[in-house]
Design a protein around this motif. Structure first.
Motif, PDB file in Angstrom:
ATOM      1  N   LEU A  33      -8.228  73.595 -32.397  1.00  0.00           N
ATOM      2  CA  LEU A  33      -8.939  74.834 -32.061  1.00  0.00           C
ATOM      3  C   LEU A  33      -9.391  75.664 -33.263  1.00  0.00           C
ATOM      4  CD1 LEU A  33      -6.506  75.908 -29.187  1.00  0.00           C
ATOM      5  CD2 LEU A  33      -8.846  75.086 -28.868  1.00  0.00           C
ATOM      6  N   TYR A  34      -9.448  75.083 -34.435  1.00  0.00           N
ATOM      7  CA  TYR A  34      -9.779  75.880 -35.625  1.00  0.00           C
ATOM      8  C   TYR A  34     -11.158  76.526 -35.509  1.00  0.00           C
ATOM      9  CZ  TYR A  34     -10.418  77.387 -40.406  1.00  0.00           C
ATOM     10  OH  TYR A  34     -10.642  78.160 -41.523  1.00  0.00           O
ATOM     11  N   ASP A  35     -11.227  77.780 -35.955  1.00  0.00           N
ATOM     12  CA  ASP A  35     -12.473  78.554 -35.978  1.00  0.00           C
ATOM     13  C   ASP A  35     -12.491  79.338 -37.285  1.00  0.00           C
ATOM     14  OD1 ASP A  35     -14.377  80.710 -35.666  1.00  0.00           O
ATOM     15  OD2 ASP A  35     -14.398  80.282 -33.517  1.00  0.00           O
ATOM     16  N   GLU A  36     -13.540  79.174 -38.060  1.00  0.00           N
ATOM     17  CA  GLU A  36     -13.632  79.826 -39.364  1.00  0.00           C
ATOM     18  C   GLU A  36     -13.513  81.340 -39.239  1.00  0.00           C
ATOM     19  OE1 GLU A  36     -13.724  80.191 -43.340  1.00  0.00           O
ATOM     20  OE2 GLU A  36     -13.785  78.272 -42.271  1.00  0.00           O
ATOM     21  N   HIS A  37     -14.069  81.892 -38.172  1.00  0.00           N
ATOM     22  CA  HIS A  37     -14.037  83.343 -37.977  1.00  0.00           C
ATOM     23  C   HIS A  37     -12.604  83.853 -37.783  1.00  0.00           C
ATOM     24  CE1 HIS A  37     -16.185  87.098 -37.052  1.00  0.00           C
ATOM     25  NE2 HIS A  37     -15.243  87.325 -36.147  1.00  0.00           N
ATOM     26  N   LEU A  38     -11.711  82.949 -37.368  1.00  0.00           N
ATOM     27  CA  LEU A  38     -10.325  83.325 -37.069  1.00  0.00           C
ATOM     28  C   LEU A  38      -9.356  82.705 -38.063  1.00  0.00           C
ATOM     29  CD1 LEU A  38     -10.577  82.510 -33.279  1.00  0.00           C
ATOM     30  CD2 LEU A  38     -11.007  84.712 -34.352  1.00  0.00           C
ATOM     31  N   SER A  39      -9.841  82.372 -39.236  1.00  0.00           N
ATOM     32  CA  SER A  39      -9.049  81.593 -40.192  1.00  0.00           C
ATOM     33  C   SER A  39      -7.708  82.231 -40.526  1.00  0.00           C
ATOM     34  CB  SER A  39      -9.855  81.371 -41.478  1.00  0.00           C
ATOM     35  OG  SER A  39     -10.214  82.619 -42.060  1.00  0.00           O
ATOM     36  N   ARG A  40      -7.642  83.565 -40.503  1.00  0.00           N
ATOM     37  CA  ARG A  40      -6.371  84.215 -40.871  1.00  0.00           C
ATOM     38  C   ARG A  40      -5.256  83.900 -39.887  1.00  0.00           C
ATOM     39  NH1 ARG A  40      -6.198  90.489 -39.083  1.00  0.00           N
ATOM     40  NH2 ARG A  40      -7.525  90.414 -37.229  1.00  0.00           N
ATOM     41  N   TRP A  41      -5.622  83.593 -38.610  1.00  0.00           N
ATOM     42  CA  TRP A  41      -4.597  83.282 -37.617  1.00  0.00           C
ATOM     43  C   TRP A  41      -4.069  81.860 -37.776  1.00  0.00           C
ATOM     44  CZ3 TRP A  41      -2.664  87.316 -35.320  1.00  0.00           C
ATOM     45  CH2 TRP A  41      -3.466  88.412 -35.042  1.00  0.00           C
ATOM     46  N   PHE A  42      -4.774  81.033 -38.531  1.00  0.00           N
ATOM     47  CA  PHE A  42      -4.341  79.648 -38.713  1.00  0.00           C
ATOM     48  C   PHE A  42      -3.524  79.456 -39.988  1.00  0.00           C
ATOM     49  CE2 PHE A  42      -7.881  79.280 -35.774  1.00  0.00           C
ATOM     50  CZ  PHE A  42      -7.430  78.335 -34.872  1.00  0.00           C
ATOM     51  N   THR A  43      -3.358  80.518 -40.794  1.00  0.00           N
ATOM     52  CA  THR A  43      -2.475  80.441 -41.959  1.00  0.00           C
ATOM     53  C   THR A  43      -1.031  80.457 -41.478  1.00  0.00           C
ATOM     54  OG1 THR A  43      -2.300  82.839 -42.224  1.00  0.00           O
ATOM     55  CG2 THR A  43      -4.166  81.738 -43.321  1.00  0.00           C
ATOM     56  N   PRO A  44      -0.070  80.002 -42.267  1.00  0.00           N
ATOM     57  CA  PRO A  44       1.337  80.037 -41.842  1.00  0.00           C
ATOM     58  C   PRO A  44       1.786  81.433 -41.416  1.00  0.00           C
ATOM     59  CG  PRO A  44       1.116  78.641 -43.763  1.00  0.00           C
ATOM     60  CD  PRO A  44      -0.230  79.288 -43.552  1.00  0.00           C
ATOM     61  N   GLU A  45       1.394  82.461 -42.194  1.00  0.00           N
ATOM     62  CA  GLU A  45       1.809  83.832 -41.880  1.00  0.00           C
ATOM     63  C   GLU A  45       1.118  84.326 -40.607  1.00  0.00           C
ATOM     64  OE1 GLU A  45       0.506  82.854 -44.754  1.00  0.00           O
ATOM     65  OE2 GLU A  45       2.295  82.810 -46.029  1.00  0.00           O
TER      66      GLU A  45
END
Length: 403
Positions: free
Chosen positions: A217-229
């Motif tokens: 489900l990766y989305d560039e606009h939401l990249s911060r939610w896909f980081t470990p933190e």
């Protein structure tokens, strides 16, 4: 799989206009709380709220609990529901006209056969997230990223719904702002929440889940939610703010039968039939009788806990619409509190109640009941330990029908 804002049940997530309550900031330690904007009488509906996002638990399908993939409305008739739970296909319920399920309105996705309670729900799902989650001909492909994610863990269904809703949303900034309204935790608290949700068996598996989410489900606009933190933060947000949802066509039928104006003898016969039905179902299927899921509700998430709550949540519409109802008179300016504990847990000692709250919500309660019992021994009594899980028949039926 997921339900999101702006569907058939209303134009936007949140409570109906003119709600009798509002969220207010209390302190940095306690965060927000919900307060009455006017006097509210016992039994009055404080508000009806739609979720920002909601999702069925994946085990619904595994155990043939059928619900609308959007609003979670139960899809079985009351009789089918009772037959499955009882394991008795010959069961016939009296007063079948009291069942509210309209099978003639049900629709399926033509590509993956996911079922909805209406054309409106199917269209809303398609517009908001289903175009992302629809597996089509890959439904039985174990190598598909979404199937791999589902196989990994059923716990994170709501996280998947969140990402899918955002991925397919036209206004992603609206969604990000909506989720920012929910309670956030420190990094250490998030670690503890994630550990509690996953358990010792899956310790260290959060990174695997993050990688599976990223693949699916990766989305560039939401990249911060896909980081470990960011992923840990989202996981903790759902874990601490998610509200359980339960729907049941059988309980709807029971409530409708309770409202029937019947002669005394017929009323006694019907009540005896229902009482025995629930006892038999409990022996066959245990306590898990509802189609279950979880949702994020903006106003409801502001309700703080009390061991003597003045309000409670329920789902009387047999879908994801949350009703907050006053348990007693509430004056204007008074805080509206619900209980994070079930009725049995609330009767346990202060020590036991706070042990549950610390383990699951990372706080100790300071409600009037806990303050009044502050000098009680910090120990769990033998009687409490022996009584765990015991429920009398009347209480059992109340819990089974209170959705």
């Amino acid at each position: 799989m997921a339900a999101a804002a702006g569907d058939v049940c209303g134009s936007a997530a949140g409570a109906q206009p003119g709600a009798a309550a509002e969220a207010r900031f209390i302190s940095s330690a306690k965060g927000k709380g919900l307060f009455a904007t006017r006097s509210i009488r016992k039994g009055e509906t404080v508000f009806v709220e739609r979720p920002v996002v909601a999702s069925q638990f994946l085990w619904n399908a595994l155990y043939n609990y059928r619900a609308c993939d959007h609003c979670l409305r139960a899809l079985e008739t009351a009789e089918e529901n009772a037959q499955r739970l009882l394991g008795k296909s010959s069961l016939v319920l009296p007063h079948p006209e009291q069942c509210s399920i309209r099978k003639d309105l049900h629709q399926q996705c033509p590509r993956c056969q996911v079922t909805y309670c209406s054309a409106e729900c199917r269209q809303a799902a398609l517009e908001q997230y289903h175009q992302v989650l629809c597996l089509g001909p890959s439904r039985d492909d174990p190598t598909h990223p979404l199937n791999k994610l589902q196989e990994a863990v059923a716990l994170v269904a709501e996280d998947r719904s969140y990402f899918a809703s955002l991925h397919g949303a036209k206004d992603k900034d609206w969604w990000i702002k909506a989720f920012s309204q929910f309670c956030s935790k420190t990094a250490n608290e998030e670690e503890e929440i994630a550990h509690k949700l996953l358990g010792d068996k899956f310790k260290g598996q959060l990174e695997l889940l993050r990688l599976l989410f990223t693949e699916a489900l990766y989305d560039e606009h939401l990249s911060r939610w896909f980081t470990p933190e960011g992923f840990r933060s989202l996981f903790a947000l759902v874990g601490t703010n998610g509200q359980g949802i339960g729907t049941s066509s059988l309980s709807q039928w029971v409530h409708a039968c309770d409202a029937l104006d019947l002669p005394v003898l017929q009323r006694e016969e019907l009540d005896a039939f229902i009482d025995q039905l629930y006892k038999d179902i409990e022996k066959e299927s245990g306590e898990f009788l509802n189609c279950e899921g979880s949702g994020l509700y903006v106003l409801q998430s502001c309700c703080n806990h009390s061991c003597i709550p003045n309000a409670e949540t329920s789902f009387p519409d047999n879908n994801f619409l949350l009703h907050l109802t006053a348990l007693e008179d509430i004056e204007a300016g008074e805080e509206i509190c619900i209980s994070y504990l079930d009725c049995c847990q609330r009767e346990r000692s202060r020590h036991s109640r706070n042990k549950i709250l610390r383990e699951n919500y990372l706080f100790a309660c300071s409600c009037p009941k806990c303050l009044a019992q502050a000098d009680d021994p910090d120990a769990t009594s033998d009687e409490e330990e022996e009584g765990e899980g015991e429920t009398d028949d009347a209480e059992l039926e109340d819990e089974m029908t209170d959705v």
